[in-house]
Design a protein around this motif. Structure first.
Motif, short mmCIF file in Angstrom:
data_model
loop_
_atom_site.label_atom_id
_atom_site.label_comp_id
_atom_site.label_asym_id
_atom_site.label_seq_id
_atom_site.Cartn_x
_atom_site.Cartn_y
_atom_site.Cartn_z
N ASP A 235 1.08 6.07 4.15
CA ASP A 235 0.79 6.43 2.76
C ASP A 235 0.02 5.27 2.12
OD1 ASP A 235 2.45 8.58 3.29
OD2 ASP A 235 4.11 7.87 2.03
N PHE A 236 -0.89 5.59 1.19
CA PHE A 236 -1.62 4.48 0.59
C PHE A 236 -1.93 4.74 -0.89
CE2 PHE A 236 -5.06 7.29 1.81
CZ PHE A 236 -6.05 7.11 0.85
N ALA A 237 -2.01 3.64 -1.63
CA ALA A 237 -2.38 3.70 -3.04
C ALA A 237 -3.85 3.32 -3.19
CB ALA A 237 -1.51 2.74 -3.85
N ASN A 238 -4.53 4.08 -4.02
CA ASN A 238 -5.93 3.79 -4.34
C ASN A 238 -6.19 4.26 -5.76
OD1 ASN A 238 -8.53 2.76 -3.49
ND2 ASN A 238 -9.26 4.86 -3.47
N ASP A 271 7.22 3.51 2.54
CA ASP A 271 6.39 4.68 2.26
C ASP A 271 5.81 4.58 0.86
OD1 ASP A 271 8.29 5.86 0.31
OD2 ASP A 271 9.54 6.20 2.07
N GLY A 272 4.97 5.55 0.52
CA GLY A 272 4.25 5.49 -0.74
C GLY A 272 5.11 5.52 -1.98
N SER A 273 6.31 6.08 -1.87
CA SER A 273 7.18 6.14 -3.05
C SER A 273 7.62 4.75 -3.50
CB SER A 273 8.41 6.99 -2.76
OG SER A 273 9.25 6.37 -1.80
N GLN A 274 7.49 3.75 -2.62
CA GLN A 274 7.92 2.39 -2.95
C GLN A 274 6.77 1.51 -3.42
OE1 GLN A 274 11.32 1.70 -2.80
NE2 GLN A 274 11.25 3.92 -2.48
N ILE A 275 5.56 2.07 -3.53
CA ILE A 275 4.43 1.28 -4.01
C ILE A 275 4.45 1.24 -5.53
CG2 ILE A 275 1.91 1.12 -4.12
CD1 ILE A 275 1.77 2.58 -1.46
N PRO A 276 4.49 0.05 -6.14
CA PRO A 276 4.48 -0.02 -7.61
C PRO A 276 3.13 0.43 -8.15
CG PRO A 276 4.28 -2.21 -6.66
CD PRO A 276 4.53 -1.28 -5.51
N ILE A 277 3.14 1.27 -9.16
CA ILE A 277 1.91 1.81 -9.74
C ILE A 277 1.71 1.21 -11.14
CG2 ILE A 277 0.68 3.87 -10.49
CD1 ILE A 277 1.01 3.62 -7.46
#
Length: 341
Positions: A235-238, A271-277
């Motif tokens: 999963d990735f943040a962009n 996973d992506g749910s743990q990426i701070p936004i």
């Protein structure tokens, strides 16, 4: 410190300069940066942006402060202050961890300077490797699409996703590039379009909500985007809007690639749910600010939700283009990303 030259970061005569990206494409102004407070402001104002560039700029600032005589303890405190400047881009955290290790050395000044210089040169090399791996996927005459800005402005080298496009163009593959305008900050329209013009890459600028129509018409063959953090499962943040592209690409059966160096992988993030936004200012959605001034098109007190990033699940990704090569779904599912760092 050595003289280093990137598209948005440079050092000259032991001074650090940042190209103010908020003034592009119409003005090119280099700003000196001498303090941690100045660097935090530059990062938060997006005057310097792009995950690799942010990490490198912060590292060079620490090296500069070390040369100016700041104590080891002060530099460690400064590193923690810089770490909080933008929460999503993991390159910042990784680079600062490298600098903290350098600060533990007996001759911490020389070691910190060498570390920052190495991070700069390493990113140049990583960008070139990503470009080569990604360009090998591009077939002659393809119509590509990208989102946000992922070129030299966002890195020390040729870029990530835009670096792939750049090399494919230089290889004479006769590619065409659709450039998402990238609301709300217009980094595609302001920055990627500017880089494409500088490089002679054939491109057309589109609003984000035009991408689906182009895909339906068969006018998009392949999509390349960047990333600010890749989780262990892929999963990735962009930049916000990337997830929408991935969903559209899946529906239209268009290959969708994320391009990033191994320094963008966070093996500690499952996973992506743990990426701070990061949540940004409401005024970025109510209007726009740039070299043209400030415009407000919404009610001045309109309630706003403004996440800077969204998360694309690994299931929508065709391949992860890294400096070490291209990983497919099977490799990522088998834990290949966790073995990169």
């Amino acid at each position: 410190m050595k003289n280093l030259t990137g598209l948005s970061i440079k050092t000259e005569q032991n001074q650090l300069f940042i190209l103010d990206q908020t003034l592009l494409p119409h003005q090119q102004q280099w700003l000196p940066c001498q303090t941690v407070a100045e660097m935090v402001q530059l990062i938060q104002n997006l005057q310097v942006r792009g995950a690799p560039a942010i990490g490198i700029a912060a590292s060079l600032l620490l090296a500069y402060r070390a040369e100016q005589g700041d104590s080891r303890q002060q530099l460690r405190q400064d590193a923690e202050t810089l770490r909080l400047a933008r929460p999503t881009a993991v390159n910042l955290m990784n680079n600062l961890d490298c600098m903290l290790q350098a600060l533990a050395a007996d001759d911490f000044v020389a070691t910190a300077v060498a570390c920052a210089e190495q991070l700069f040169s390493e990113d140049v090399e990583l960008c070139q490797h990503m470009a080569e791996h990604g360009a090998a996927l591009v077939k002659p005459g393809e119509q590509l699409l990208t989102h946000c800005n992922t070129g030299g402005l966002a890195t020390a080298g040729v870029g990530t996703a835009l670096g792939v496009v750049r090399l494919a163009h230089q290889q004479g593959k006769n590619i065409q590039l659709w450039v998402d305008e990238t609301r709300p900050l217009l980094q595609g329209g302001r920055l990627t379009a500017w880089e494409c013009q500088q490089l002679g890459i054939p491109y057309q600028l589109i609003c984000d909500n035009m991408a689906a129509m182009l895909m339906a018409r068969g006018q998009v063959d392949r999509i390349f985007v960047g990333s600010d953090r890749i989780a262990a499962n892929g999963d990735f943040a962009n930049k916000v809007g990337t997830y929408s592209l991935a969903v559209l690409a899946k529906y239209h059966q268009i290959p969708f690639y994320v391009v990033a160096p191994h320094t963008t992988v966070d093996p500690h993030c499952p996973d992506g749910s743990q990426i701070p936004i990061e949540q940004r200012s409401a005024n970025e959605v109510r209007g726009a600010t740039g070299s043209f001034g400030t415009i407000c098109w919404a009610p001045a007190d309109a309630p706003v939700y403004n996440p800077a990033f969204d998360v694309t699940p690994a299931s929508l990704v065709t391949g992860w283009v890294l400096d070490s090569g291209v990983l497919d779904q099977a490799a990522v599912a088998a834990g290949a990303l966790t073995r990169l760092t």
